[in-house]
Design an enzyme around this catalytic site. Sequence first.
Site, PDB file in Angstrom:
ATOM      1  CB  SER A 301       5.123  11.399  44.885  1.00 25.19           C
ATOM      2  OG  SER A 301       6.084  10.978  45.787  1.00 25.19           O
ATOM      3  CG  ASP A 312       1.473  24.833  51.943  1.00 21.20           C
ATOM      4  OD1 ASP A 312       0.251  25.153  51.336  1.00 21.20           O
ATOM      5  OD2 ASP A 312       1.949  23.900  52.384  1.00 21.20           O
ATOM      6  CE  LYS A 326       3.570   7.277  46.219  1.00 18.77           C
ATOM      7  NZ  LYS A 326       4.884   7.902  46.843  1.00 18.77           N
TER       8      LYS A 326
END
Length: 559
Positions: A301, A312, A326
Amino acid sequence: MNQIFRHKRWLLLLLPLIVLVNFSFYSRPADDDYFEITKNLDIFGKMYREVHSFYVDDIEPTEFMRTGINAMLKSLDPYTNYISASEIEDYRFMSTGQYGGIGAVIGKVNDRVVITEPYAGYPAVKAGLIAGDEIIQIDAEKISKENVKTLNVRNLLRGQPKTKVTLKIRRDGSPEPFDVEVERADIKIPNVPYQGMIDDKVGYISLTGFTSGASKEVKAAIENLKKDNPGLKGIVLDLRGNPGGLLYEAIDISNLFVPQGEKIVETRGKSEGTLKTYSARNNPVDQNIPLAVLINRRSASASEIVSGVMQDLDRGVIVGQRSFGKGLVQTTRPLSFNSQIKVTTAKYYTPSGRCIQAIDYSHRNEDGSVGKIADSLQKSFSTAAGRTVKDGGGIQPDIEVEIPDYHTVTQELMRQSLVFDFATRYRVKHESIASSRDFKVTDAVYNEFVAFCKEKDFKFETKTEKEFARLKELMEEEKYADALGAELAAIETKISAEKAADLMDFKDEISNFLQTEIVKRYYYRSGETEASFDIDPDILAARKVLENGEQYKKLLSGN
């Protein structure tokens, strides 16, 4: 009695109407959906009334309703949950990390209720309690093998700050149990239990939660490392085992390392209010210092938001094992009678546009089970520097570290709590040890542990023995046992001889567990962390890449 019964009957008769009226006030779905929902609520209310009125045995209304609610929500996903008024305090603890209690982790070890980890500076430690202490009574409530599995020890220990609780303790080395009075206090579990230097160049921050204030703790940790260590060349941010928490804390922690205005995460759900883009709101603490983020299969999460953002945006190198996967966002909404529902309202997407949710709960198999998204269905995305990353399976580390394959003897020593129990005895017998970084398990300490295992009559069955037993059974069935009896006996004798030497043959890996467990008894969690710096494979891999500038740049550039 009849009057009470009449009231209950009227309540049950009114239940469908109450449910429908409440629903009509709070929801306006499309006409077709509205009809289906009102129809099924009417059926449900009448069914509940009929079962409660005519079932052969008495039914406890709250438990019966809770069973239905839990089953209904379970069909959606594991994260959509009903929170009753009595559970609100536990939910708040998950959000704030704060509760009233004695400040210790309590566990059940071989049918014993044991203090597994007291928190430094809190009431349990101040009262003289140590890890390994067995709790056999809490105030007037005695703990026995008969009730240990059902007794809610946590609720007995928690309470308002400044109230007192008396524990009867059994301690290894003490002839008789003794009483300890502990005054409860306001306990705040830190999100950053440790910050420090691995060596003179690499700093380390352990982040174990995302409760309220987590970003402030991480910010302070970074600033302290920079202020106190002029030679700081890189930081390891450890998110292993971190199950996540508050979304805005994940956003603010990511912001500590990336420029103001940078896109952090996007949420997309069914309702208009769930379509949001979150960007970095503040100036970063440091957007240039080399960063290694540690993750594993239990990083989930909010941990995956932070690690996904760093990956990224090519801001840091991800080290360890693939994360949990998740990618769902939960929102808490109020219900009647001080209860709440935590409902999945959206999926989150990292800056590259990928959702890392690994399990597709919206498409179940015929038997109701769910499966992970197949690798062939995962889509490719690009990082800021053009590196390829994929969705649908958690965060894949840039440097994957294999999980150590510990031998059966090591696994059994841990499972049977012999390493834990030996550390308990060692702490009682030795008032002090060397510093957390300098303590080592010497031959003398290890021999003491081997003797302890013999005293406890340590037994275990290896995988080889299990398979050999199956082979013997098969040979009996196929009538080969008599002809090969001597050979089988010789093999069995050889296996037993090799097994007897396992404690010594796997001394190194067993010693590592002993070292961290013993150090933890004296220096608590911070000591355990420091004792792992030279033996933890993930930390060693992170140090290596941070100390090799060329490799670090190459990994992030994708060349």
